[in-house]
Design an enzyme around this catalytic site. Structure first.
Site, PDB file in Angstrom:
ATOM      1  N   THR A 108       6.780 -46.114 -52.849  1.00 53.90           N
ATOM      2  CA  THR A 108       7.493 -45.725 -53.856  1.00 53.90           C
ATOM      3  C   THR A 108       8.638 -46.388 -53.226  1.00 53.90           C
ATOM      4  OG1 THR A 108       6.253 -43.352 -55.094  1.00 53.90           O
ATOM      5  CG2 THR A 108       8.944 -44.542 -56.055  1.00 53.90           C
ATOM      6  N   LYS A 118       5.983 -47.078 -61.823  1.00 55.21           N
ATOM      7  CA  LYS A 118       6.638 -46.021 -61.231  1.00 55.21           C
ATOM      8  C   LYS A 118       7.465 -45.329 -62.052  1.00 55.21           C
ATOM      9  CE  LYS A 118       5.757 -42.453 -57.916  1.00 55.21           C
ATOM     10  NZ  LYS A 118       4.771 -41.632 -58.240  1.00 55.21           N
ATOM     11  N   LYS A 144      14.225 -38.576 -55.636  1.00 55.68           N
ATOM     12  CA  LYS A 144      14.667 -39.711 -55.382  1.00 55.68           C
ATOM     13  C   LYS A 144      14.116 -40.854 -56.289  1.00 55.68           C
ATOM     14  CE  LYS A 144      11.472 -42.749 -52.526  1.00 55.68           C
ATOM     15  NZ  LYS A 144      10.848 -42.782 -51.614  1.00 55.68           N
TER      16      LYS A 144
END
Ligand code: NAD
Length: 296
Positions: free
Chosen positions: A96, A171, A246
């Site tokens: 990611t 995502k 994050k």
């Protein structure tokens, strides 16, 4: 049988690579950690001495690294994948990372004559181990078709999202929904407590009403209503607060770069940053503690 080079054998990468080994592929794995490499060897994978060894002769190269900086260096570095991998090798990054890095590395891969996909996942360590991840895949359609059988060995859903970077976009947009919705559900349970409304009763109503959402019905932040949720295990992760932070920061960086207005995403990032100062290792649903501690 496909020869696969797998780089990054951490919490996610190791079980993903092991599922490819179990399916009969030849997997040559490399990680900076000796222990991670040893674990792949114990599971039947080939332990590579270095990056060059891992990608040598590989038809497909999969990376599962912490952040964009790692992906840039592993692909673009002087002895990176774009210098080492065979011509025609298919490159798949499952980390990611930020959309900008995903696009830049894919462009460099294309210029070097290799197709590259960004294929981040959702489903966590449990999904990686069970082979039930969801893959969101950006890149050329032909490369997607080539990668799909491999990704299906590690996931239950493999979704083509469009051009390079769109997997990362999917995502971070999804996780921004998740971060915001977990805060909404947490605030509602904290308010209910102040009002003398039992958590079970709010759950009974909202799980069958317009407040229904995944954060409530699959991952309820209070113990009781959903026995499998981390709230029943003192918020052992699951998906850590640090990881949620994050992803929310990646969403904010993307919003800034693209000019999108995401005020609730910004607020969610701030609340998770505050909570992460003390409790970064707890499951992200523990954010409810911020609201439960509020004074009358
Ligand atoms: P991790 O830190 O456990 O694993 C990353 C691995 O990469 C480490 O073992 C590290 O040694 C290795 N590494 C770093 N630089 C390297 C290099 N130059 N060469 C070789 N190996 C190198 O992280 P993780 O939990 O496996 O997460 C990996 C990615 O998946 C992250 O981008 C994360 O955001 C994403 N992700 C994680 C989860 C989760 O629940 N853990 C869920 C979805 C997505």
């Amino acid at each position: 049988m496909t020869r696969i080079g797998f780089i990054g054998l951490g919490n996610m990468g190791l079980p993903m690579a092991v599922n490819l080994v179990k399916a009969g592929h030849t997997v040559s794995g490399f990680d900076l950690s000796d222990e991670a490499r040893r674990k792949l060897g114990a599971a039947g994978g080939t332990v590579a001495a270095d990056l060059a060894d891992a990608v040598d002769g590989a038809e497909q190269v999969i990376t599962m690294l912490p952040e964009g900086a790692h992906v840039r260096s592993v692909y673009l570095g002087e002895s990176g994948i774009l210098r080492l991998a065979a011509q025609g090798a298919l490159l798949i990054d499952c980390s990611t990372i930020d959309v900008e890095t995903a696009r830049a590395v894919a462009k460099a891969a294309e210029a070097s004559g290799r197709a590259m996909l960004d294929a981040p996942v959702s489903g966590g360590v449990g999904g990686a181990t069970a082979g039930t991840l969801t893959f969101m895949v950006g890149g050329a359609p032909a490369a997607f078709e080539q990668a799909k059988p491999t990704l299906e060995l590690m996931g239950k859903a493999v979704i083509f999202t469009g051009a390079s970077g769109s997997g990362q976009a999917a995502k971070i947009c999804n996780n921004m929904i998740l971060g915001i919705s977990m805060i909404a559900v947490s605030e509602a349970f904290a308010l209910a407590e102040k009002l003398g409304l039992e958590a079970d009763k709010l759950f009974a109503v909202s799980s069958q009403s317009s407040g229904q959402c995944w954060s409530l019905t699959s991952y309820c932040p209070v113990p009781g209503p959903v026995p499998s949720s981390p709230a029943n295990r003192d918020y052992a992760p699951g998906f850590t607060t640090a990881m949620m932070l994050k992803d929310l920061r990646l969403a904010q960086a993307a919003a800034l770069a693209s000019g999108a207005r995401t005020p609730l995403g910004a607020e969610a990032a701030q609340l998770y940053a505050l909570f992460a100062r003390e409790e970064a290792a707890l499951d992200f649903s523990a954010i409810i503690r911020i609201f439960q501690d509020a004074r009358p």
